[in-house]
Design an enzyme around this catalytic site. Structure first.
Site, short mmCIF file in Angstrom:
data_model
loop_
_atom_site.label_atom_id
_atom_site.label_comp_id
_atom_site.label_asym_id
_atom_site.label_seq_id
_atom_site.Cartn_x
_atom_site.Cartn_y
_atom_site.Cartn_z
N GLU A 34 10.02 27.34 -92.34
CA GLU A 34 9.80 26.44 -91.51
C GLU A 34 10.52 26.41 -89.81
O GLU A 34 9.95 25.50 -89.39
CB GLU A 34 11.09 24.98 -92.16
CG GLU A 34 10.33 24.75 -93.59
CD GLU A 34 11.03 25.74 -94.54
OE1 GLU A 34 10.79 25.70 -95.96
OE2 GLU A 34 11.59 26.75 -94.75
N TYR A 88 14.79 39.65 -92.50
CA TYR A 88 14.21 40.63 -93.97
C TYR A 88 13.12 41.13 -93.14
O TYR A 88 13.78 41.39 -91.30
CB TYR A 88 13.36 39.30 -94.63
CG TYR A 88 12.24 38.54 -93.47
CD1 TYR A 88 10.54 39.09 -93.62
CD2 TYR A 88 12.21 38.00 -92.57
CE1 TYR A 88 9.69 37.53 -92.41
CE2 TYR A 88 11.69 37.34 -91.13
CZ TYR A 88 10.15 38.09 -91.62
OH TYR A 88 8.88 36.80 -90.52
N ARG A 108 19.45 37.40 -97.67
CA ARG A 108 19.37 36.40 -97.40
C ARG A 108 20.24 35.12 -97.69
O ARG A 108 20.72 33.98 -98.00
CB ARG A 108 18.19 35.36 -97.04
CG ARG A 108 17.73 35.23 -98.86
CD ARG A 108 16.14 35.18 -98.90
NE ARG A 108 15.97 34.03 -98.12
CZ ARG A 108 14.78 33.33 -97.33
NH1 ARG A 108 13.73 34.40 -97.94
NH2 ARG A 108 14.44 32.63 -97.05
N ALA A 234 -10.47 25.60 -96.62
CA ALA A 234 -9.31 24.95 -96.61
C ALA A 234 -10.35 23.35 -97.20
O ALA A 234 -10.74 23.41 -96.71
CB ALA A 234 -8.39 24.75 -95.63
N GLY A 258 2.60 35.80 -91.98
CA GLY A 258 2.76 33.71 -91.12
C GLY A 258 1.75 33.55 -91.32
O GLY A 258 1.96 32.18 -89.86
N ASP A 261 2.40 29.63 -92.70
CA ASP A 261 3.24 29.16 -91.59
C ASP A 261 2.26 28.30 -90.69
O ASP A 261 2.07 27.47 -90.16
CB ASP A 261 4.43 29.71 -91.43
CG ASP A 261 5.43 29.91 -92.02
OD1 ASP A 261 5.23 29.17 -93.26
OD2 ASP A 261 5.48 31.24 -91.16
#
Length: 343
Positions: A34, A88, A108, A234, A258, A261
């Protein structure tokens, strides 16, 4: 017209080298799903707030500084002075076909963000960020952090606590975070959202199918379900079953982490500005393609390259190519994507 706001809620992470996963103050990049989306949307020019908690450590301070440097409003980021910020590390490799792969290792459990709960939503800065947002975005990672985070996510999606706008949910299924392998909570949360994003491979694991029409049938409530089929396409599926499909761009992949995101950031930017679904999907693909060409978790295309991609016809889109050495659209060359993951 009021400028749109997006609020992203989730856990930020410090990306470190595997050798420094447990080091006192390692060299790092800012990461976390996020947080990456928030930085991406803000970089594209949409007002963005990040809602989370960080520890009272160097990683937390640098992540907040990183978000602010990208234009993200961090007023709703709480600092737990005795807590720690999650970390991470990524280990790169290649699969049997020679394609690059990345495995992630996390530290985490018990992080500051894992301590978020439903009462957190009532904190003044958090309530303000959620209340002014046209879109509130979170993912299936957040409810996996702790029982209290699961309750918070339910309140956000099911009860819409302090949330007048659209709620978007990226499934982001991570087996490491769900040791029982039970996806029922993530499915339940997805059904409460207005817009759901899911990779076809994730949908196979969570819903038992990656076929867009079947995914849509299993998630009947959301206004729109976006099924991302990796390097293929998509597809946006509406409640009435109608579909809008956009092929993925040709990309020279450096590292895959990534990209999802960045797809979400591009898509949400378009959605916030009421762009048509095809344009929103193109923005998502362009964002993902940029990030695939760098080793950090986030990259952006030069504005002129993005403009060319949004304006080109279907054949020019199919012929376009994105790589670390540059971008070609419609026979025109543009500079390469710019890495934007440092902190």
């Amino acid at each position: 017209m009021t400028e749109p706001w997006i609020a992203c809620l989730g856990e930020p992470l410090a990306l470190v080298s595997a050798a420094e996963l447990d080091a006192p103050e390692p060299a790092m990049h800012a990461g976390g799903a996020e947080a990456n989306v928030a930085a991406g949307v803000a970089t594209l020019g949409t007002h963005t707030a990040f809602v989370s908690r960080v520890g009272g450590d160097a990683e937390g301070r640098r992540i907040v500084a990183h978000l602010r440097a990208h234009g993200v409003d961090t007023a709703a980021v709480d600092v737990d002075p005795t807590g720690f910020t999650g970390r991470y590390a990524k280990t790169e490799g290649v699969d049997a076909s020679g394609e690059p792969t990345t495995a992630s290792t996390y530290r985490r459990a018990g992080s500051a963000a894992a301590g978020m709960d439903t009462a957190y939503l009532a904190r003044p800065a958090v309530a303000e960020a959620l209340g002014r947002a046209h879109i509130v975005h979170t993912s299936g990672i957040t409810p996996a952090l702790s029982a209290s985070c699961a309750e918070l996510t339910l309140a956000l999606l099911r009860d819409r606590t302090g949330v007048p706008g659209t709620v978007t949910f990226d499934v982001n299924w991570r087996e490491q975070l769900w040791p029982s392998g039970d996806p029922s909570l993530v499915i339940r949360l997805a059904r409460f959202a207005d817009v759901v994003l899911v990779g076809s491979d994730e949908a196979e694991r969570v819903l038992g199918t990656g076929e867009p029409a079947e995914v849509r049938a299993l998630l009947p409530e959301p206004r729109t379900v976006i099924v991302k089929d990796g390097a293929v396409r998509a597809i946006a599926v509406a409640r009435d079953g109608s579909q809008v499909a956009v092929p993925a761009l040709s990309v020279e992949v450096v590292e895959p982490v990534g990209a999802g995101d960045s797809f979400a950031a591009g898509f949400l930017h378009g959605l916030a500005h009421d762009e048509d679904m095809r344009t929103c999907l193109r923005r998502g693909h362009a964002g993902a393609a940029a990030t695939l060409t760098v080793r950090a978790d986030f990259a952006v295309l030069p504005p002129e390259a993005m403009a060319a991609l949004l304006a080109c016809d279907e054949q020019e889109w199919a012929d376009a190519h994105i790589g670390p050495g540059g971008i070609n659209v419609g026979g025109n060359d543009f500079p390469p994507p710019r890495e934007s993951g440092g902190a």
